[in-house]
Design a protein around this motif. Structure first.
Motif, mmCIF file in Angstrom:
data_model
loop_
_atom_site.group_PDB
_atom_site.id
_atom_site.type_symbol
_atom_site.label_atom_id
_atom_site.label_comp_id
_atom_site.label_asym_id
_atom_site.label_seq_id
_atom_site.Cartn_x
_atom_site.Cartn_y
_atom_site.Cartn_z
ATOM 1 N N MET A 38 -23.987 13.334 47.582
ATOM 2 C CA MET A 38 -22.624 12.827 47.435
ATOM 3 C C MET A 38 -21.930 13.504 46.249
ATOM 4 O O MET A 38 -20.768 13.922 46.344
ATOM 5 N N LYS A 39 -22.656 13.639 45.143
ATOM 6 C CA LYS A 39 -22.099 14.283 43.948
ATOM 7 C C LYS A 39 -21.780 15.737 44.227
ATOM 8 O O LYS A 39 -20.734 16.260 43.810
ATOM 9 N N TYR A 42 -18.699 16.110 46.479
ATOM 10 C CA TYR A 42 -17.476 15.841 45.706
ATOM 11 C C TYR A 42 -17.144 17.023 44.789
ATOM 12 O O TYR A 42 -15.982 17.402 44.656
ATOM 13 N N ARG A 43 -18.165 17.618 44.163
ATOM 14 C CA ARG A 43 -17.937 18.737 43.247
ATOM 15 C C ARG A 43 -17.369 19.940 43.985
ATOM 16 O O ARG A 43 -16.485 20.636 43.476
ATOM 17 N N GLY A 46 -14.344 17.919 46.836
ATOM 18 C CA GLY A 46 -13.438 16.879 46.374
ATOM 19 C C GLY A 46 -13.453 15.657 47.284
ATOM 20 O O GLY A 46 -14.311 15.499 48.151
ATOM 21 N N TRP A 47 -12.444 14.764 47.075
ATOM 22 C CA TRP A 47 -12.364 13.550 47.888
ATOM 23 C C TRP A 47 -12.176 13.874 49.359
ATOM 24 O O TRP A 47 -12.656 13.148 50.237
ATOM 25 N N LEU A 50 -15.436 14.105 51.157
ATOM 26 C CA LEU A 50 -16.121 12.838 51.395
ATOM 27 C C LEU A 50 -15.499 12.047 52.541
ATOM 28 O O LEU A 50 -16.104 11.118 53.059
#
Length: 295
Positions: A38-39, A42-43, A46-47, A50
């Motif tokens: 998940m991290k 996102y990195r 971005g949103w 996700l």
């Protein structure tokens, strides 16, 4: 936790479930944790990364809910693949398989939307479908049902849940009276939790393989086999996410796909070890525990 929510989380985990092949150097970083993935998503993405599966999930939920409201004789329908009207065991099995067949194309689109490296438009469905479906699949949508091994994995999952886990739950944990707190026997509840653990050992590999097989795209050209992706004219105008020169996702080599249900299981074990079939097993287990209060 409903089956729809469960499958959506499983699809998120497909970012690291889809491939850890026999040549790790060709696939980039290997991530084996839900929160680490998940991290990383996102990195890099971005949103937006996700929420890549939001639109097909939203539309499929509306469609399935509308279908149940219009055509299914149930006083209080709810969204979930394994929630069926009170009927005989065979009736429940038939109902659940029909609902799975209705939802299967949108499940495939959702899984592929989540794992694609391309930026998909929320409102330009035609462009998004060109990125995640091959020309063959767009011309012949029914070929999605012929994805090697996928229906086998899905039907086996349904049989285990409906024919196995469902009756055992009703036997050990009777439905409470309306408005009353369930008074379960501690012994029977403990037995049911053991049953959930045992079924998790069977269901988790089926769910992992279902995602892997659903992500493989169908192609009917003579120069490729039936599950290879097409190169020419496929997703030419789509923009990829960029993040520190890292690969967004590593899919299995298009020249060496899984050829069916048994082939997928054998090659996952041979190439990645038995543990590859039990990635995110705890999600399956929590879903089973959630069935304690689902009637």
């Amino acid at each position: 936790m409903t089956k729809a929510h469960h499958n959506l989380i499983q699809a998120c985990l497909a970012h690291y479930q889809v491939l850890h092949a026999s040549e790790p150097s060709t696939i980039g970083p290997v991530v084996t944790s839900y929160f680490a993935m998940m991290k990383r998503v996102y990195r890099i993405e971005g949103w937006a990364g996700l929420y890549k599966g939001f639109m097909p999930t939203f539309l499929s939920t509306l469609f399935v809910t509308g279908f149940i409201l219009l055509f299914m004789d149930t006083p209080s329908p709810s969204h979930g693949r394994y929630h069926a009207p009170n009927t005989s065991l065979l009736g429940t099995l038939f109902y659940t398989i029909i609902m799975m067949l209705i939802a299967l194309p949108t499940s495939i689109i959702t899984y592929r939307s989540i794992t694609t490296p391309f930026k998909l438009s929320y409102f330009n469905a035609a462009k998004s479908l060109r990125a995640i479906l091959t020309p063959t699949e767009r011309r012949k949508p029914w070929i999605l049902y012929l994805t090697p091994g996928l229906l086998v994995a899905e039907v086996l999952h349904i049989i285990i849940v409906v024919v196995g886990l469902g009756p055992i739950r009703r036997l050990l944990l009777p439905k409470p009276e309306l408005g009353s707190f369930p008074d379960y026997s501690i012994t029977k509840l403990g037995i049911y939790i053991v049953v959930v653990v045992l079924t998790t050992a069977i269901l988790s590999p089926l769910e992992v393989m279902s995602i892997r097989l659903a992500i493989q795209r169908n192609h009917a050209s003579a120069e490729y086999n039936s599950v290879s992706q097409e190169y020419e004219g496929d997703a030419e105008e789509n923009v990829e996410f960029s993040g520190n020169e890292e690969d967004v996702i590593a899919l299995r080599s298009e020249s060496d796909p899984y050829l069916g249900f048994i082939d997928c299981a054998k090659r996952m074990v041979n190439e990645e070890g038995l543990s590859s079939l039990y990635r995110a097993w705890w999600i399956t287990f929590l879903g089973g525990l959630g069935s304690v209060t689902s009637y």
